[in-house]
Write a protein that holds these residues in place. Structure first.
Motif, PDB file in Angstrom:
ATOM      1  N   MET A  13      41.747  41.759  29.912  1.00 29.23           N
ATOM      2  CA  MET A  13      41.178  40.468  30.213  1.00 29.23           C
ATOM      3  C   MET A  13      40.410  40.508  31.542  1.00 29.23           C
ATOM      4  SD  MET A  13      42.846  36.891  29.462  1.00 29.23           S
ATOM      5  CE  MET A  13      43.276  35.892  30.838  1.00 29.23           C
ATOM      6  N   GLU A  14      40.906  41.291  32.475  1.00 30.43           N
ATOM      7  CA  GLU A  14      40.211  41.402  33.761  1.00 30.43           C
ATOM      8  C   GLU A  14      38.791  41.916  33.569  1.00 30.43           C
ATOM      9  OE1 GLU A  14      42.636  43.820  36.287  1.00 30.43           O
ATOM     10  OE2 GLU A  14      44.224  42.329  36.395  1.00 30.43           O
ATOM     11  N   ALA A  15      38.646  42.902  32.692  1.00 29.39           N
ATOM     12  CA  ALA A  15      37.312  43.460  32.435  1.00 29.39           C
ATOM     13  C   ALA A  15      36.391  42.412  31.824  1.00 29.39           C
ATOM     14  CB  ALA A  15      37.419  44.673  31.514  1.00 29.39           C
ATOM     15  N   ALA A  16      36.931  41.586  30.951  1.00 27.79           N
ATOM     16  CA  ALA A  16      36.124  40.533  30.329  1.00 27.79           C
ATOM     17  C   ALA A  16      35.648  39.522  31.378  1.00 27.79           C
ATOM     18  CB  ALA A  16      36.922  39.835  29.233  1.00 27.79           C
ATOM     19  N   ILE A  17      36.523  39.153  32.286  1.00 27.67           N
ATOM     20  CA  ILE A  17      36.152  38.202  33.353  1.00 27.67           C
ATOM     21  C   ILE A  17      35.073  38.809  34.247  1.00 27.67           C
ATOM     22  CG2 ILE A  17      36.977  37.020  35.429  1.00 27.67           C
ATOM     23  CD1 ILE A  17      39.684  36.692  33.898  1.00 27.67           C
ATOM     24  N   LYS A  18      35.250  40.060  34.610  1.00 28.02           N
ATOM     25  CA  LYS A  18      34.243  40.734  35.441  1.00 28.02           C
ATOM     26  C   LYS A  18      32.902  40.803  34.722  1.00 28.02           C
ATOM     27  CE  LYS A  18      37.452  43.485  38.179  1.00 28.02           C
ATOM     28  NZ  LYS A  18      37.949  44.826  38.500  1.00 28.02           N
ATOM     29  N   TYR A  74      33.007  26.898  25.633  1.00 24.83           N
ATOM     30  CA  TYR A  74      32.656  26.402  24.298  1.00 24.83           C
ATOM     31  C   TYR A  74      32.616  27.552  23.298  1.00 24.83           C
ATOM     32  CZ  TYR A  74      30.914  22.242  26.809  1.00 24.83           C
ATOM     33  OH  TYR A  74      30.788  21.140  27.606  1.00 24.83           O
ATOM     34  N   LEU A  75      32.006  28.654  23.703  1.00 23.47           N
ATOM     35  CA  LEU A  75      31.899  29.804  22.811  1.00 23.47           C
ATOM     36  C   LEU A  75      33.266  30.417  22.524  1.00 23.47           C
ATOM     37  CD1 LEU A  75      28.675  31.466  24.246  1.00 23.47           C
ATOM     38  CD2 LEU A  75      28.907  30.133  22.144  1.00 23.47           C
ATOM     39  N   ALA A  76      34.118  30.500  23.541  1.00 24.92           N
ATOM     40  CA  ALA A  76      35.461  31.040  23.345  1.00 24.92           C
ATOM     41  C   ALA A  76      36.250  30.164  22.375  1.00 24.92           C
ATOM     42  CB  ALA A  76      36.190  31.158  24.680  1.00 24.92           C
ATOM     43  N   GLN A  77      36.108  28.864  22.490  1.00 22.52           N
ATOM     44  CA  GLN A  77      36.787  27.938  21.571  1.00 22.52           C
ATOM     45  C   GLN A  77      36.290  28.137  20.145  1.00 22.52           C
ATOM     46  OE1 GLN A  77      39.296  25.738  22.371  1.00 22.52           O
ATOM     47  NE2 GLN A  77      39.467  25.365  20.190  1.00 22.52           N
ATOM     48  N   ALA A  78      34.987  28.297  19.979  1.00 27.69           N
ATOM     49  CA  ALA A  78      34.414  28.503  18.651  1.00 27.69           C
ATOM     50  C   ALA A  78      34.913  29.813  18.037  1.00 27.69           C
ATOM     51  CB  ALA A  78      32.891  28.489  18.725  1.00 27.69           C
ATOM     52  N   VAL A  79      34.967  30.864  18.844  1.00 29.40           N
ATOM     53  CA  VAL A  79      35.457  32.146  18.348  1.00 29.40           C
ATOM     54  C   VAL A  79      36.940  32.026  17.975  1.00 29.40           C
ATOM     55  CG1 VAL A  79      35.987  34.541  19.010  1.00 29.40           C
ATOM     56  CG2 VAL A  79      33.753  33.552  19.535  1.00 29.40           C
ATOM     57  N   SER A  80      37.704  31.331  18.783  1.00 29.86           N
ATOM     58  CA  SER A  80      39.121  31.125  18.497  1.00 29.86           C
ATOM     59  C   SER A  80      39.305  30.422  17.156  1.00 29.86           C
ATOM     60  CB  SER A  80      39.760  30.300  19.618  1.00 29.86           C
ATOM     61  OG  SER A  80      41.074  29.934  19.280  1.00 29.86           O
TER      62      SER A  80
END
Length: 101
Positions: A1-6, A74-80
Motif C-alpha cells: 500500500m505504501e508503494a501505491a500511495i507514493k 471516487y475511482l477507488a470506490q468504483a473499483v471496489s
C-alpha cells in the motif's frame, strides 16, 4: 500500500511539474496517460474538461492535490464496487436491482 500511495503522489507531482495545482492541459494529460484503462471517456477532451470542472471545488480553474485525491477516492470506490458487487448490492438493493435489469 505504501508503494501505491507514493505512486499516487508522484504522478500528481510529475503531472503538475512540481506546482501545487494541475492546469487544464496537465489534468488532461494525466487522465489520458494514467487513467485510460480505468476511466470511461478519458480520450474525450470535453468529458475530461467537465470532470476537471466538477473536481474544482474552489472554482479556480485548476485541480489542487486535495481535489485530485477526491478523484482518486471516487475511482477507488468504483473499483471496489466492481471487484465486490455483492457488497455494493447489500448497501443499495434498488440500485443493484436496476443495474441487473
Amino acid at each position: 500500500m505504501e508503494a501505491a500511495i507514493k505512486t499516487v503522489v508522484s504522478v500528481f507531482l510529475k503531472s503538475s511539474k512540481g506546482k501545487e495545482n494541475l492546469g487544464g492541459k496537465e489534468f488532461q494529460s494525466l487522465v489520458k496517460g494514467q487513467l485510460k484503462n480505468i476511466l470511461t471517456g478519458s480520450e474525450d477532451n470535453e468529458a475530461v474538461k467537465n470532470m476537471r470542472q466538477q473536481l474544482d471545488n474552489n472554482e479556480d480553474g485548476k485541480v489542487s492535490f486535495q481535489e485530485y485525491m477526491n478523484l482518486i477516492g471516487y475511482l477507488a470506490q468504483a473499483v471496489s464496487e466492481q471487484l465486490n458487487p455483492e457488497s455494493f448490492c447489500k448497501r443499495s438493493y434498488l440500485q443493484c436491482h436496476l443495474m441487473n435489469e
